[in-house]
Scaffold this motif. Structure first.
Motif, PDB file in Angstrom:
ATOM      1  N   ASN A  23     -11.554  13.467   7.894  1.00 49.97           N
ATOM      2  CA  ASN A  23     -10.689  14.544   7.407  1.00 49.97           C
ATOM      3  C   ASN A  23     -10.527  14.511   5.887  1.00 49.97           C
ATOM      4  N   ALA A  24     -11.449  13.859   5.167  1.00 48.44           N
ATOM      5  CA  ALA A  24     -11.357  13.832   3.704  1.00 48.44           C
ATOM      6  C   ALA A  24     -11.380  15.253   3.128  1.00 48.44           C
ATOM      7  N   GLN A  25     -12.279  16.101   3.653  1.00 44.63           N
ATOM      8  CA  GLN A  25     -12.390  17.461   3.103  1.00 44.63           C
ATOM      9  C   GLN A  25     -11.127  18.273   3.406  1.00 44.63           C
ATOM     10  N   ALA A  26     -10.560  18.064   4.611  1.00 48.19           N
ATOM     11  CA  ALA A  26      -9.303  18.747   4.953  1.00 48.19           C
ATOM     12  C   ALA A  26      -8.201  18.289   4.001  1.00 48.19           C
ATOM     13  N   GLY A  27      -8.155  16.992   3.727  1.00 49.87           N
ATOM     14  CA  GLY A  27      -7.135  16.444   2.825  1.00 49.87           C
ATOM     15  C   GLY A  27      -7.299  16.982   1.411  1.00 49.87           C
ATOM     16  N   LEU A  28      -8.555  17.025   0.937  1.00 51.64           N
ATOM     17  CA  LEU A  28      -8.799  17.517  -0.422  1.00 51.64           C
ATOM     18  C   LEU A  28      -8.487  19.014  -0.525  1.00 51.64           C
ATOM     19  N   PHE A  29      -8.756  19.760   0.554  1.00 52.76           N
ATOM     20  CA  PHE A  29      -8.380  21.181   0.563  1.00 52.76           C
ATOM     21  C   PHE A  29      -6.858  21.310   0.495  1.00 52.76           C
ATOM     22  N   SER A  30      -6.161  20.507   1.300  1.00 49.03           N
ATOM     23  CA  SER A  30      -4.696  20.561   1.336  1.00 49.03           C
ATOM     24  C   SER A  30      -4.119  20.317  -0.063  1.00 49.03           C
ATOM     25  N   ILE A  31      -4.705  19.347  -0.778  1.00 47.33           N
ATOM     26  CA  ILE A  31      -4.229  19.027  -2.132  1.00 47.33           C
ATOM     27  C   ILE A  31      -4.568  20.172  -3.094  1.00 47.33           C
ATOM     28  N   ALA A  32      -5.845  20.629  -3.053  1.00 56.84           N
ATOM     29  CA  ALA A  32      -6.286  21.668  -4.004  1.00 56.84           C
ATOM     30  C   ALA A  32      -5.549  22.981  -3.776  1.00 56.84           C
ATOM     31  N   ALA A  33      -5.200  23.271  -2.512  1.00 54.27           N
ATOM     32  CA  ALA A  33      -4.573  24.557  -2.192  1.00 54.27           C
ATOM     33  C   ALA A  33      -3.057  24.443  -2.058  1.00 54.27           C
ATOM     34  N   GLY A  34      -2.514  23.238  -2.180  1.00 49.75           N
ATOM     35  CA  GLY A  34      -1.078  23.046  -1.984  1.00 49.75           C
ATOM     36  C   GLY A  34      -0.662  23.415  -0.573  1.00 49.75           C
ATOM     37  N   ASN A  35      -1.514  23.074   0.416  1.00 48.03           N
ATOM     38  CA  ASN A  35      -1.283  23.505   1.798  1.00 48.03           C
ATOM     39  C   ASN A  35      -0.646  22.369   2.609  1.00 48.03           C
ATOM     40  N   ARG A  36       0.542  22.623   3.180  1.00 52.56           N
ATOM     41  CA  ARG A  36       1.262  21.602   3.952  1.00 52.56           C
ATOM     42  C   ARG A  36       1.282  21.916   5.446  1.00 52.56           C
ATOM     43  N   GLU A  37       0.382  22.797   5.871  1.00 45.30           N
ATOM     44  CA  GLU A  37       0.376  23.230   7.270  1.00 45.30           C
ATOM     45  C   GLU A  37      -0.446  22.283   8.150  1.00 45.30           C
ATOM     46  N   ALA A  38      -0.359  22.495   9.463  1.00 47.09           N
ATOM     47  CA  ALA A  38      -1.101  21.678  10.422  1.00 47.09           C
ATOM     48  C   ALA A  38      -2.607  21.790  10.152  1.00 47.09           C
ATOM     49  N   SER A  39      -3.308  20.697  10.396  1.00 48.76           N
ATOM     50  CA  SER A  39      -4.746  20.669  10.135  1.00 48.76           C
ATOM     51  C   SER A  39      -5.429  19.729  11.106  1.00 48.76           C
ATOM     52  N   SER A  40      -6.568  20.150  11.661  1.00 49.92           N
ATOM     53  CA  SER A  40      -7.337  19.206  12.471  1.00 49.92           C
ATOM     54  C   SER A  40      -8.774  19.153  12.003  1.00 49.92           C
ATOM     55  N   SER A  41      -9.354  17.967  12.096  1.00 49.39           N
ATOM     56  CA  SER A  41     -10.764  17.767  11.759  1.00 49.39           C
ATOM     57  C   SER A  41     -11.442  17.290  13.024  1.00 49.39           C
ATOM     58  N   ILE A  42     -12.540  17.953  13.398  1.00 49.02           N
ATOM     59  CA  ILE A  42     -13.131  17.672  14.697  1.00 49.02           C
ATOM     60  C   ILE A  42     -14.637  17.418  14.600  1.00 49.02           C
ATOM     61  N   ALA A  43     -15.174  16.827  15.656  1.00 49.74           N
ATOM     62  CA  ALA A  43     -16.623  16.656  15.805  1.00 49.74           C
ATOM     63  C   ALA A  43     -16.927  16.746  17.289  1.00 49.74           C
ATOM     64  N   ALA A  44     -18.060  17.340  17.623  1.00 49.26           N
ATOM     65  CA  ALA A  44     -18.457  17.439  19.025  1.00 49.26           C
ATOM     66  C   ALA A  44     -19.977  17.495  19.132  1.00 49.26           C
ATOM     67  N   GLY A  45     -20.650  16.578  18.441  1.00 52.95           N
ATOM     68  CA  GLY A  45     -22.105  16.468  18.544  1.00 52.95           C
ATOM     69  C   GLY A  45     -22.799  17.774  18.208  1.00 52.95           C
TER      70      GLY A  45
END
Lengths: 397, 250
Positions: B117-139
């Motif tokens: 979730n590094a990219q989700a975290g960096l987006f949250s910081i860059a966009a000032g976003n404090r909302e729910a976020s999930s990072s997923i993988a499914a092959g």
């Protein structure tokens, strides 16, 4: 209010054991004796870790060798504990209506580490290494293939909140009618990457982790799996509320004010229809790092006040990272399962007893405590600023 | 079955001749004569502070470029987010494991950027976003499961929009013989809601054992092709189920 979401069965495996009764007995006793150095699992590190006893691990069945990794062996071990309940539920709704959501941060990083080490010494990867061992999605698709399930199977990887967030998605899969039954939880294994990674951040304790102490100096890592059978029954132990937030602060450290942590706690309580007075126990994220405990105590005292009994179970099993959220929901589940009449026994908080007066005041539970307030909470906060709080309790009707 | 509106969409990739595909027009032209994507290219991420940009991996650049391209200033802080990637930060992880094999120390910066979730975290910081976020993988079925996860967010909070970012890059050379996939360096962004202006779709999934069709480009890019086309529906088989998006009139 949300629709019913039953946590109908729990399989759990961690440093305390591979049997729910043993784990619960040792939890209530506050037994920290499983925390030991394991250089073989931490690429030579001498830190205390909560390792699962290898003798207790099943091997994967024939035909699924490509998924073979310590992580999936934990999942298999947790599944075997609840196999009867799971198979009955699968038969009742049909395998095509059953989904899987697994939280993990490591998946088979340990096996990839061995493959890369082989490459370093011999010029090629270990011949038996398979990409399915390593990839995050394998944590979920392994279980789907094992049980020949036809529903969605995804892995959630939001660092240390992964295991909690898996339960959030599981509940929504049921609410939306995509599945009638979901297997959800978390699995993570000790490995060189996380051990040396946290050490590089100077986040690993010199001895036993000591959460909320004035002398705390970091975390101990742990490993294992917790797997829930999640159904729509309005009976037994229920997932009553979920809360989620992002920090928008820093990639590897939380907002010192605990704003995001408080937001996810409030949302979970609101979702569960619970006021602070209804909460009988909070399983803290409680990693034992300077910053987590200081911001978490601020959030807890702001949302719950200073009287709700709290504990971190990480001194017993270590910080299980991607499995931690599901594992710690497991402690809340076992507490509710063990309740007699109105009294719910509480996992004790183990530390050196030297409370940090700089921290906001919260009440750390001692050995032998219980509560008669019906809602239990668990907090999980991850790298990247991902927070999740879950609320559980018994069905009332 | 779920009704979803694609409010806006974006994609970033390159052609095999290394031409950048970034604008709506680039992809509209690509969709008329679709071809496998390239393995190279680095989006500019001009909106990031120079210091952040320097530390950003290619996957971070790809995913953040697409995330910003399909959201407007006022939306970025208030959307819920799903980041889906099959391989995630695999290049960072393999670098760390190679350091461990050489008995060298691990860089704390690398470790913090090795989480999925590094990219989700960096987006949250860059966009000032404090909302729910999930990072997923499914092959091999990551894009469709990411879409499903986004729909689950819409179910929990119907009034909030969800930003679904999907991206990957070719895995490190020493592992590439282990899998077969249409390797590409790309990312897509979809801004989704329950209602409103945009492309209205009916999203469904049926269990089934039809084998996955090997495609020449990633599923998320196939979805972008579908959005640019006049096709009435798109189906993606996964080996365990079939995902379907049908254009609908909401």
């Amino acid at each position: 209010m949300s629709k019913p979401c039953s946590l109908a069965a729990l399989g759990i495996i961690n440093a305390l054991g591979a049997d729910r009764d043993v784990i619960w007995r040792r939890t209530l006793a506050g037994d920290t004796s499983s925390m030991k150095p394991h250089p073989d699992l931490t690429a030579g590190g001498d830190w205390l870790v909560g390792a699962v006893d290898d003798m207790r691990l099943p091997t994967l069945p024939d035909g699924l060798e490509r998924y073979s990794c310590r992580n999936n062996r934990f999942t298999m071990g947790a599944f075997e504990q609840i196999e009867t309940e799971v198979m009955n539920a699968v038969r009742a709704v049909g395998a095509d209506r059953v989904g899987v959501v697994m939280g993990t941060s490591t998946s088979g990083s340990r096996e990839c580490e061995a493959a890369i080490l082989h490459e370093h010494h011999h010029g090629s990867l270990l011949p038996e290494f398979r990409y399915e061992q390593l990839e995050l999605g394998g944590a979920a698709s392994f279980l789907a293939e094992l049980l020949e399930l036809g529903g969605p199977a995804l892995s959630i990887s939001t660092a240390c909140s992964s295991g909690a967030r898996a339960l959030v998605s599981a509940r929504s899969l049921l609410e939306l009618g995509v599945c009638d039954v979901v297997l959800a939880g978390g699995s993570d294994s000790l490995c060189g990457l996380t051990s040396h990674g946290f050490a590089s951040l100077k986040a690993v304790a010199a001895g036993l982790t000591n959460p909320f102490s004035a002398n705390r100096d970091g975390l101990n890592l742990g490993e294992g799996a917790a797997l829930f059978l999640v159904t729509r029954e309005n009976a037994g132990i229920q997932l009553l509320g979920v809360g989620e937030s992002s920090e928008a602060h820093h990639i590897s450290s939380p907002d010192p004010e605990g704003t995001g942590a408080a937001a996810s706690m409030r949302e979970a309580m609101e979702d569960a229809g619970a006021a602070a007075d209804d909460v009988g126990y909070l399983n803290l994220h409680g990693t034992g790092t300077r910053l987590n405990d200081s911001m978490e105590s601020l959030a807890v005292s702001r949302v719950l006040g200073g009287e709700t009994p709290c504990s971190s179970t990480k001194p017993l099993i270590g910080h299980c990272l991607g499995a931690a959220g599901a594992m710690e929901l497991g402690f809340c589940w076992m507490a509710l399962d063990a309740s007699a009449g109105q009294q719910i026994p509480i996992p004790p908080h183990r530390y050196d007893g030297d409370g940090d007066t700089e921290l906001a005041s919260i009440r750390l539970a001692g050995v032998g405590e219980s509560t008669d307030r019906a809602i239990l909470l668990t907090n999980s906060f991850g790298f990247g600023g991902n927070n999740c709080t879950l609320a559980v309790g018994r069905a009332t009707s | 079955m779920m009704d979803v509106v694609v409010r806006r969409f974006s994609a970033w990739g390159t052609s095999q001749a290394d031409a950048v595909l970034a604008s709506h027009e680039d992809w509209s032209a690509w969709a008329k004569a679709p071809a496998p994507l390239g393995h190279e290219g680095k989006p500019p991420v001009a909106f990031l502070a120079a210091a952040v940009r320097r530390r950003s991996s290619r996957l971070t650049r790809l995913m953040l470029e697409s995330a910003f391209a399909c959201t407007e200033e006022g939306e970025r802080g208030s959307v819920r987010t799903v980041f889906s990637s099959r391989h995630g930060a695999i290049h960072v992880a393999i670098k760390i494991l190679a350091s461990l094999a050489r008995q060298e120390s691990v860089s704390p910066l690398q470790f913090s950027h090795s989480v999925h979730n590094a990219q989700a975290g960096l987006f949250s910081i860059a966009a000032g976003n404090r909302e729910a976020s999930s990072s997923i993988a499914a092959g091999t079925d990551t894009f469709a499961h990411g879409f499903l996860e986004a729909v689950l967010h819409l179910e929990r909070r119907p009034e909030q929009m969800v930003l679904l970012v999907t991206g990957d890059e070719p895995i490190p050379d020493n592992l590439s013989h282990l899998i077969e996939e249409p390797a590409a360096a790309y990312a897509t962004g979809l801004l989704l809601s329950r209602s409103g202006r945009g492309t209205a779709l009916r999203f469904s999934r049926e269990a089934g054992r039809a084998p996955r069709k090997q495609r020449e480009w990633p599923d998320a890019i196939e979805f972008i092709r579908f959005l640019h086309s006049d096709d009435a529906e798109l189906s993606l088989e996964s080996g365990r189920g079939c995902w379907r998006w049908e254009r609908s009139a909401l």
